[in-house]
Design an enzyme around this catalytic site. Structure first.
Site, mmCIF file in Angstrom:
data_model
loop_
_atom_site.group_PDB
_atom_site.id
_atom_site.type_symbol
_atom_site.label_atom_id
_atom_site.label_comp_id
_atom_site.label_asym_id
_atom_site.label_seq_id
_atom_site.Cartn_x
_atom_site.Cartn_y
_atom_site.Cartn_z
ATOM 1 N N LYS A 113 -4.356 -14.223 -1.655
ATOM 2 C CA LYS A 113 -3.815 -14.019 -0.307
ATOM 3 C C LYS A 113 -3.528 -12.536 -0.124
ATOM 4 C CE LYS A 113 -2.627 -16.689 3.192
ATOM 5 N NZ LYS A 113 -3.168 -18.037 3.494
ATOM 6 N N GLY A 225 4.332 -24.801 16.893
ATOM 7 C CA GLY A 225 3.409 -23.669 16.701
ATOM 8 C C GLY A 225 2.186 -23.905 17.563
ATOM 9 N N TYR A 226 1.883 -22.918 18.430
ATOM 10 C CA TYR A 226 0.750 -23.139 19.336
ATOM 11 C C TYR A 226 -0.235 -21.979 19.256
ATOM 12 C CZ TYR A 226 -1.063 -26.300 22.887
ATOM 13 O OH TYR A 226 -1.812 -27.250 23.557
ATOM 14 N N GLY A 227 -0.513 -21.562 18.011
ATOM 15 C CA GLY A 227 -1.549 -20.551 17.773
ATOM 16 C C GLY A 227 -2.879 -21.263 17.605
ATOM 17 N N ASN A 228 -3.790 -20.624 16.916
ATOM 18 C CA ASN A 228 -5.132 -21.180 16.753
ATOM 19 C C ASN A 228 -5.096 -22.608 16.192
ATOM 20 O OD1 ASN A 228 -8.017 -21.133 16.582
ATOM 21 N ND2 ASN A 228 -7.802 -20.793 14.385
ATOM 22 N N GLY A 230 -2.347 -24.893 15.791
ATOM 23 C CA GLY A 230 -1.573 -25.872 16.553
ATOM 24 C C GLY A 230 -2.273 -26.280 17.840
ATOM 25 N N TYR A 231 -2.774 -25.281 18.549
ATOM 26 C CA TYR A 231 -3.443 -25.587 19.812
ATOM 27 C C TYR A 231 -4.675 -26.478 19.594
ATOM 28 C CZ TYR A 231 -7.088 -24.923 23.271
ATOM 29 O OH TYR A 231 -8.116 -25.158 24.128
#
Ligand code: GLU
Length: 423
Positions: A113, A225-228, A230-231
């Site tokens: 990472k 979470g509504y980034g890549n 979650g969305y």
């Protein structure tokens, strides 16, 4: 290596959690002391300082890391995060989880990472490009298509991957598409990679729902979470499985609508307004309240340590699909297990991303590209096989799904290390 909790924020140190998980697994699997010693700490790590010329003409120095946790199963693999609160211990933990994840999915890869302490929201495109190239300038001798292959993670995008691949290629004097995954399609990206984490999660949610007898059509789902990730998870669950998305949130807060939301419209709103908060015809809720909602499925899809001993008892979901890395603390895990909640642990549930990254590498090596249908068909096979291996282990050893996932992953890793003569 001293491991400290962040006293300033009180946030639990994720690497301490990794240590605890390793210890538990060593006991369950009866790992020899040498194997245990090898899995507890990273094999190698690099700390870098990256000078970047900012738009105002001044130089700003950013701190960055790359941790190669273990490469017994193959070249190391894992994303790079750009985040203001990045720490070396978070990167170490995420590198360990990448190692277990690749092993669990039976990929010929180890785990790594990277991270840069920065706030991409406050940077111009030019500054971001110079930072991305500057990171590669510091680490390029340390990575490579058969050594260590970075990818996107929190706040890094296909564009960032394109700059990094270009910088690496320039330095080695030839095009090396295989040095990084999650690239734009035109530059050797894999079809479906941008939705792969969510899509992989959907496949295991389907398996888990069948196992616990949950009818997904009209099942209620909450997404934190509504980034890549979650969305796309919300959109796919709604469109492919018929789930009703009753609440979603981002770092500014959440929205609730009993009758269900249209995930795509919410995303468009977020794009223009900077947050899901304020979406018409919804009730505002806090991120805390979101976890306590009456819903069948809960998907933590942002950062680590959000399900804790404080809120675990209040969770009512039947199924938790961990699309984020490390969202649940070990204390919370015990509480959720006692409540009989079926958990799809992170190293299983969000492994669709790295699995399609692996497919991307395979395609880069072969210079031949598959269509999206082929990518998803192969992804489904991988995810389903991993789910079944975890479930069988959970049933055989009477342990929860997370422990079972660790057992499958660490057992394979231990075998590889023994065969290589490391232990
Ligand atoms: N950052 C993703 C993860 O945490 C993907 C890593 C990759 O594709 O290498 O799994």
């Amino acid at each position: 290596m001293s491991i400290q909790n962040n006293v300033k924020t009180g946030i639990r140190n994720p690497f301490e959690i990794v240590q605890k998980q390793c210890e538990e697994c060593a006991g369950l699997l009866n790992l020899s002391p040498d194997v245990y010693e090898l899995i507890r700490f990273p094999m190698r790590e690099l700390h870098v300082s990256i000078p970047v010329r900012m738009d105002d003409g001044m130089i700003k120095v950013f701190k960055g890391f790359r941790v190669q946790y273990n490469d017994a199963l193959g070249p190391t693999k894992g994303g790079i995060r750009f985040h203001p609160e990045e720490t070396i211990d978070t990167v170490r933990a995420l590198a360990a989880w990448m190692t277990w994840k690749c092993s669990l999915l039976n990929l010929p890869l180890g785990g790594a990472k990277g991270g840069v302490v920065c706030n991409p929201r406050e940077m111009s495109l030019g500054e971001l490009e110079r930072l991305s190239r500057g990171y590669v300038e510091q680490v390029w001798q340390f990575i490579g298509p058969d050594r260590d292959i970075p990818a996107p993670d929190v706040y890094t995008t296909p564009q960032v991957m394109a700059w990094m691949m270009d910088e690496y290629s320039r330095r080695v004097g030839k095009n090396q598409f295989g040095v990084i995954t999650g690239k734009p399609l035109l530059l050797g990206g894999a079809a479906g990679r941008n939705i792969a984490t969510a899509r992989g999660g959907i496949y295991v949610i389907e398996e888990a729902a069948a196992e616990i007898g949950l009818n997904l059509n009209n099942a209620t789902m909450v997404v934190q979470g509504y980034g890549n990730v979650g969305y796309h998870a919300a959109a796919l669950a709604h469109e492919l499985l018929g789930c009703k998305i009753i609440a979603v949130s981002d770092r500014k807060g959440g929205i609730y609508r009993k009758k269900g939301l249209d995930p795509r419209l919410v995303y468009e709103y977020k794009q223009t307004h900077g947050s899901v908060v304020g979406f018409p015809d919804t009730e505002p809720i806090t991120n805390g309240e979101l976890f306590e909602l009456e819903a069948d499925i809960l998907c933590p899809s942002a950062l680590e340590n959000v399900i804790t001993a404080e809120n675990a008892a209040k969770i009512k979901a039947r199924l938790i699909a961990e699309l984020a890395n490390g969202p649940t603390t070990p204390e919370a895990d015990e509480i959720l297990s006692e409540k009989g909640i079926h958990i799809l642990p992170d190293i299983l549930c969000n492994a669709g991303g790295v699995t399609v990254s692996y497919f991307e590498m395979v395609q880069n090596f072969n210079m031949y590209y598959w269509d999206e249908a082929e990518v998803f068909e192969r992804l489904q096979r991988k995810m389903t096989a991993a789910y079944r291996a975890v479930l069988q282990t959970a049933q055989k050893y009477k342990v929860n799904m997370r422990k079972a996932a660790y057992m499958v992953a660490l057992n394979r890793l231990a075998e590889a290390m023994k065969l290589r003569g490391w232990a």
